[in-house]
Scaffold this active site. Structure first.
Site: not given
Length: 230
Positions: A8, A10, A53, A152, A157
């Protein structure tokens, strides 16, 4: 079953074409349907600010990344970890797209690994149902407590997705059992446990005193029956 790596990422946003960058990679290794405990994890300095965000999702700030390595400094270690493995990701085009963008930017070739996306697998298995990682964890009773507390994270994850992938593919059942022939009169198939060998054997728990006591006991037996079988 081939070696698999569930991974995963980010990022600072949704599109590397709009200037977003990779900030974290997490990956876990699976062999023969079993997690090995081997993993890869790194933060990456994106050379730009992290929008608020994005921070609200993964809680990784610009300040946390300013002293982290740039992608070219971690690329070789990541490529070595995934070498020869099938890569598994949730919404794989997103993660693979960012990885390939960073690889190309750093002068490396794009990924050549086999890629498996768990989103289509989930949608085929549960038509019309939500296919997000959160929804699948809820469906399979996989705890998200750490994710809900910390946000997260690429490694977390990856670990959650590995558990989901095992459930989606029947890996838990397939890994624990194989079909065998029962001895009943209907000759029906029964479930026979499969016993996997550990990647690394456990250290012996016997003390030197216990070994000595056992040897003394054996010597008192004279010539035990098993000695005649050698």
């Amino acid at each position: 079953m081939p070696r698999q790596v569930i991974f995963d990422t980010e990022t600072t946003g949704f599109s590397h074409k709009d200037g977003d960058r990779l900030i974290e990679i997490g990956a876990v290794e699976m062999i023969d349907g079993n997690l090995t405990g081997e993993n890869y994890h790194t933060l990456v300095n994106p050379e730009r600010d992290v929008p608020i965000e994005a921070f609200r999702v993964h809680q990784i700030s610009t300040e946390m990344l300013k002293d982290q390595p740039l992608f070219p400094q971690v690329a070789e270690a990541f490529l070595a970890f995934i070498e020869g493995a099938e890569l598994i990701a949730h919404n794989a085009p997103f993660d693979v797209g960012f990885i390939n963008f960073e690889l190309t930017r750093a002068g490396f070739p794009e990924l050549s690994n086999k890629i498996t996306d768990t989103v289509p697998i989930a949608r085929r298995k549960f038509p019309g149902a939500p296919a997000s990682l959160d929804a699948l964890c809820a469906r399979f009773g996989i705890s998200k407590a750490e994710r809900e507390e910390k946000g997260h994270g690429a490694l977390l994850d990856s670990e959650l997705l590995a558990k989901v992938y095992i459930e989606l593919t029947g890996g838990r059942q397939a890994g624990l059992f194989v079909s065998g022939r029962s001895s009943n009169r209907n000759n029906a198939e029964e479930q026979v446990p499969v016993r996997y060998q550990r990647p690394r054997p456990l250290a012996s728990r016997l003390t030197d005193e216990e070994k000595a006591a056992h040897q003394a006991f054996v010597e008192e037996l004279g010539e035990p029956i098993w000695a005649k079988l050698n």
